[in-house]
Design an enzyme around this catalytic site. Sequence first.
Site, PDB file in Angstrom:
ATOM      1  N   SER A   5      21.740  28.968   6.824  1.00 35.02           N
ATOM      2  CA  SER A   5      22.663  28.237   7.673  1.00 35.02           C
ATOM      3  C   SER A   5      23.032  28.970   8.941  1.00 35.02           C
ATOM      4  O   SER A   5      22.283  28.960   9.902  1.00 35.02           O
ATOM      5  CB  SER A   5      23.907  27.826   6.889  1.00 35.02           C
ATOM      6  OG  SER A   5      24.399  28.883   6.112  1.00 35.02           O
ATOM      7  N   CYS A   6      24.144  29.654   8.980  1.00 31.48           N
ATOM      8  CA  CYS A   6      24.784  30.065  10.247  1.00 31.48           C
ATOM      9  C   CYS A   6      24.059  31.201  10.975  1.00 31.48           C
ATOM     10  O   CYS A   6      23.289  31.938  10.404  1.00 31.48           O
ATOM     11  CB  CYS A   6      26.208  30.514   9.964  1.00 31.48           C
ATOM     12  SG  CYS A   6      27.227  29.273   9.192  1.00 31.48           S
TER      13      CYS A   6
END
Length: 360
Positions: A5-6
């Site tokens: 994700s991030c």
Amino acid sequence: MEPCSCDTFVALPPATVENRIIFGKNSDRPCDEVQEVVYFPAAVHDNLGEPLKCTYIEIDQVPETYAIVLSRPAWLWGAEMGANEHGVCIGNEAVWGREDVCDEEALLGMDLVRLGLERANTAEKALDVIIYLLEKYGQGGNCSEGRMVFSYHNSFLIADRNEAWILETAGKYWAAEKVQERVRNISNQLSITTKIDREHPAMRNYAKQKGWWDGKKEFDFAATYSYLDTAKMMTSSGRYCEGYKLLDKHKATWESASLFVASSCCVSSPCGRHHSWAGCTIFHAGRLSLRGTLLACGAPPRGGHPCMGGHSLRTSALRMGQLHTGQGGPGFEPRTSHVVDGRPNHWAKSTALNASLIFI
């Protein structure tokens, strides 16, 4: 399969113009989750006997907290990323490794982001706050509001007007690195290797007891506490490596007339293909406006591109901050002009619609 994700980055002088420090993060969260941009004013807390309720647990309150602007999932107390009135910026990443993740409710990494911003007026003080709270209360609990169990350890990128730190954790154990490079990024993996400037006092002995380190070869935090081959970490096609290459590519070409921000936000091209790190959006913050320039469209690198569109986890928020080194007093400058009186500028996007580049 663990979701990717991030991404978070920082750029320091001399890679930036006019002694700026640039901080940015994109937040990939469940596509149906509301992520809001919120402001909390500075406050004095007279009743210290009343505990502070975080997402899951209560902790001791402090006498004073600073003004903060956060990007946070609406259901929880903490934040994915944010900044405070003193120019401290923090973003966190989900990481996994050899140490088991604790499902028992404790402080979320997102709680630690907010607590660091509320309680510290420099990056290193925020590092101290997070370390203290991590050791006192621990980290753990479900980071998803729904039925999906989504728990992880955390890494943090912490920056202020003068410096930046990386803090990476595995349960209660941690290592910290002061950023010396001109650009640095973190993604969903441990990235601190042998350059360790601060560490948990029992971190190495614990690794020896677990059989992860023989006590003889040079200690490598990422290699020891995860399953990474750190010798190949900077040559792989994963998002961490691709992010670093993008930042490194542009660090010598930043224009003196405008702010040059390589954000971790990507958008969909008209043909429906996603821009990879090689096709990230580059932002020039001019004196009057913020405009986006799209680079070439390319295939996503293995491990996912920074903007996880078309996935159950999507880029639901983005933050960029511009700080002037060693200048300015407390406060926020909300306009999209250059820094006024040394106060920082911040841009935030809070929508899962990746084709929408609407900033506040």
